[in-house]
Design a protein around this motif. Structure first.
Motif, PDB file in Angstrom:
ATOM      1  N   ASN A  73      62.254  72.782 -13.454  1.00  0.00           N
ATOM      2  CA  ASN A  73      63.349  73.440 -12.736  1.00  0.00           C
ATOM      3  C   ASN A  73      64.561  72.520 -12.795  1.00  0.00           C
ATOM      4  O   ASN A  73      64.604  71.516 -12.082  1.00  0.00           O
ATOM      5  N   GLN A  83      56.472  80.018  -4.435  1.00  0.00           N
ATOM      6  CA  GLN A  83      56.118  81.418  -4.734  1.00  0.00           C
ATOM      7  C   GLN A  83      55.592  81.537  -6.166  1.00  0.00           C
ATOM      8  O   GLN A  83      54.676  82.316  -6.435  1.00  0.00           O
ATOM      9  N   TYR A  84      56.172  80.767  -7.069  1.00  0.00           N
ATOM     10  CA  TYR A  84      55.667  80.773  -8.456  1.00  0.00           C
ATOM     11  C   TYR A  84      54.212  80.305  -8.473  1.00  0.00           C
ATOM     12  O   TYR A  84      53.355  80.905  -9.129  1.00  0.00           O
ATOM     13  N   GLY A 143      68.681  82.902   2.286  1.00  0.00           N
ATOM     14  CA  GLY A 143      67.990  83.005   0.994  1.00  0.00           C
ATOM     15  C   GLY A 143      66.952  81.897   0.870  1.00  0.00           C
ATOM     16  O   GLY A 143      67.049  80.864   1.536  1.00  0.00           O
ATOM     17  N   GLU A 144      65.947  82.104   0.025  1.00  0.00           N
ATOM     18  CA  GLU A 144      64.889  81.112  -0.142  1.00  0.00           C
ATOM     19  C   GLU A 144      65.449  79.776  -0.650  1.00  0.00           C
ATOM     20  O   GLU A 144      66.369  79.769  -1.473  1.00  0.00           O
ATOM     21  N   ASN A 168      59.885  80.831 -16.394  1.00  0.00           N
ATOM     22  CA  ASN A 168      59.567  81.363 -15.056  1.00  0.00           C
ATOM     23  C   ASN A 168      60.239  80.595 -13.921  1.00  0.00           C
ATOM     24  O   ASN A 168      60.318  81.113 -12.808  1.00  0.00           O
ATOM     25  N   THR A 169      60.681  79.369 -14.182  1.00  0.00           N
ATOM     26  CA  THR A 169      61.296  78.595 -13.097  1.00  0.00           C
ATOM     27  C   THR A 169      62.758  78.265 -13.368  1.00  0.00           C
ATOM     28  O   THR A 169      63.275  77.252 -12.919  1.00  0.00           O
ATOM     29  N   THR A 170      63.424  79.142 -14.101  1.00  0.00           N
ATOM     30  CA  THR A 170      64.880  79.018 -14.229  1.00  0.00           C
ATOM     31  C   THR A 170      65.554  79.436 -12.924  1.00  0.00           C
ATOM     32  O   THR A 170      64.988  80.209 -12.146  1.00  0.00           O
ATOM     33  N   ASN A 171      66.776  78.956 -12.712  1.00  0.00           N
ATOM     34  CA  ASN A 171      67.589  79.397 -11.570  1.00  0.00           C
ATOM     35  C   ASN A 171      68.504  80.546 -11.947  1.00  0.00           C
ATOM     36  O   ASN A 171      69.243  81.049 -11.092  1.00  0.00           O
ATOM     37  N   ARG A 215      60.967  78.890  -3.620  1.00  0.00           N
ATOM     38  CA  ARG A 215      60.887  79.699  -4.839  1.00  0.00           C
ATOM     39  C   ARG A 215      59.798  79.160  -5.781  1.00  0.00           C
ATOM     40  O   ARG A 215      59.023  79.926  -6.355  1.00  0.00           O
ATOM     41  N   ILE A 216      59.766  77.845  -5.934  1.00  0.00           N
ATOM     42  CA  ILE A 216      58.747  77.245  -6.814  1.00  0.00           C
ATOM     43  C   ILE A 216      57.362  77.453  -6.215  1.00  0.00           C
ATOM     44  O   ILE A 216      56.387  77.714  -6.918  1.00  0.00           O
ATOM     45  N   MET A 249      63.693  83.887  -8.598  1.00  0.00           N
ATOM     46  CA  MET A 249      63.080  83.253  -9.761  1.00  0.00           C
ATOM     47  C   MET A 249      62.176  84.260 -10.464  1.00  0.00           C
ATOM     48  O   MET A 249      61.442  84.987  -9.794  1.00  0.00           O
ATOM     49  N   PRO A 250      62.178  84.275 -11.789  1.00  0.00           N
ATOM     50  CA  PRO A 250      61.346  85.234 -12.534  1.00  0.00           C
ATOM     51  C   PRO A 250      59.897  84.758 -12.601  1.00  0.00           C
ATOM     52  O   PRO A 250      59.399  84.426 -13.664  1.00  0.00           O
ATOM     53  N   ILE A 251      59.223  84.763 -11.444  1.00  0.00           N
ATOM     54  CA  ILE A 251      57.877  84.169 -11.359  1.00  0.00           C
ATOM     55  C   ILE A 251      56.824  85.023 -12.056  1.00  0.00           C
ATOM     56  O   ILE A 251      55.739  84.528 -12.355  1.00  0.00           O
ATOM     57  N   HIS A 300      72.296  88.796  -0.362  1.00  0.00           N
ATOM     58  CA  HIS A 300      72.497  87.381   0.040  1.00  0.00           C
ATOM     59  C   HIS A 300      73.703  86.790  -0.707  1.00  0.00           C
ATOM     60  O   HIS A 300      73.672  85.620  -1.083  1.00  0.00           O
ATOM     61  N   GLU A 318      52.045  80.605  -6.216  1.00  0.00           N
ATOM     62  CA  GLU A 318      51.129  81.600  -5.636  1.00  0.00           C
ATOM     63  C   GLU A 318      50.510  82.471  -6.727  1.00  0.00           C
ATOM     64  O   GLU A 318      49.479  83.107  -6.513  1.00  0.00           O
ATOM     65  N   ARG A 325      64.980  76.275  -2.904  1.00  0.00           N
ATOM     66  CA  ARG A 325      64.406  76.087  -4.232  1.00  0.00           C
ATOM     67  C   ARG A 325      62.903  75.801  -4.132  1.00  0.00           C
ATOM     68  O   ARG A 325      62.110  76.308  -4.919  1.00  0.00           O
TER      69      ARG A 325
END
Lengths: 241, 241
Positions: B160, B183-184, B174-175, B136-139, B180-181, A141-143, A162, B186, B177
């Protein structure tokens, strides 16, 4: 063709299902670093908690017989790269990692160390992504917003770590990984993409590239059908593609 | 609080498994556009083949009783927005879509049309992503580099689309979803994220936001546990979060 000093071990993922951290690739790491290297410089930028990440990596590398310094503990990160014997960039979020590499001025420093001084570079997941031309084929994700998607360019192609085959039983309508890579190749002048299933890694020694690990890789070239390749396959032609 | 004219229908995905294009949301689209709107301006930038995409969208909207003009056929895209009665931005690759919106100078033009003139805006998937604060929260894969990840900002949070619950049987490392969100979140000062499972949509009328569709949405706030919300839930508080 000029022979480059480059020594790279580009790993799809740090942990395989049911295994420990870097367990699936630890023998390759030892063989790659050899007995000359005493200490490895670790780059933990892809995860938020850098202290914790450095502890995990240090424990593993010490168990393999190597000291580990984490770049986030260095006063001058560029100097840490200049003095490093070997570099390991771990996985996490690729955007966060690449932005931190730019923010700390490390892109030219690492390139110089790898291309001119020939120190070994190990990347895993996001650390593999940033070793390639660009992070255009990350899954993350482009965080955060890095100043560019161009990366270290240690090889002339991109990698999708992956890599996942389409699940034919899925009812989910999001794009498959192959569809996403094929959308990338709809854009002009896009380089080859190696899809690395978990367990894959690529060993690059100068101008020779060999697929290692236990799983097949899938190669995507613009305007061509994807092809499947077994461990042991010679991918040297991609280095100059 | 000032009452905004904004009318938005933000859809998670255009096609549900086993259904046709926009079939799962067609009654909501008709109710949303009503009988005043005669023609819809379609934005096909998220897919490579814009002609083909416009044909698909035109066929569907004509079957629902609306004419459709595709912005890629307009001589002046900004003027097309200024003259539009309603806008529909379709799905595909969110990076490609956002870059084309910037390249064509459409971000301020669409914002003005929605906020000041109150024309209806429909987004699906990538078209929903670009309606929010940022992508920032696109897949999606970052196949191109837009000049910013900031988007139309028609609402004060992120979405999302195609939200996926973790598959407990997966051996893939892999992470998820949710990871991933998280991590955003954070990262500092990151807005709320609504995870829209396929089949979800959000109706925004001025300062009121209501979840529609058949599936639950998952709400992620920074430093809080995620929460689950049924269709019909009032999300108005998020508009001013």
């Amino acid at each position: 063709m000029m022979t480059l000093k480059r020594h790279l071990l580009l790993i799809s993922n740090s942990t395989l299902h049911g295994g420990g951290y870097l367990e699936h690739c630890q023998e390759h790491i030892q063989k790659f670093l050899g007995v000359q290297v005493k200490r490895v410089l670790f780059v933990p930028y892809a995860l938020h908690d850098r202290d914790d990440y450095a502890r995990t990596a240090r424990q593993k590398f010490e168990s393999l017989g190597y000291g580990l310094d984490s770049i986030h503990e260095a006063v001058d990160p560029v100097e840490a790269v200049q003095k490093s014997e070997a570099i390991f960039i771990g996985g996490g979020n690729t955007f966060r990692l690449l932005k931190a590499l730019y923010d700390n001025g490390l892109i030219p420093a690492i390139r110089k160390r790898v291309f001119e001084d020939g120190i070994p570079y190990i990347g895993s997941s996001a650390g593999t992504n940033v070793a390639t031309v660009s992070i255009n084929t990350t899954n993350d994700m482009p965080i955060v917003y890095p100043p560019s998607l161009l990366a270290l360019g240690l090889v002339a192609f991109n990698i999708n770590p992956h890599y996942l085959d389409a699940d034919v039983n899925s009812r989910h309508m999001g794009e498959t990984r192959e569809q996403r890579i094929s959308q990338y190749h709809e854009e002009p002048d896009t380089p080859p993409v190696l899809g690395f299933r978990e367990g894959c890694m690529l060993l690059v020694e100068g101008n020779k590239a060999t697929l290692l690990g236990k799983t097949k890789a899938r190669l995507f070239l613009r305007d061509k059908e994807p092809t499947e390749h077994e461990p042991g396959h010679d991918f040297s032609f991609l280095l100059d593609y």
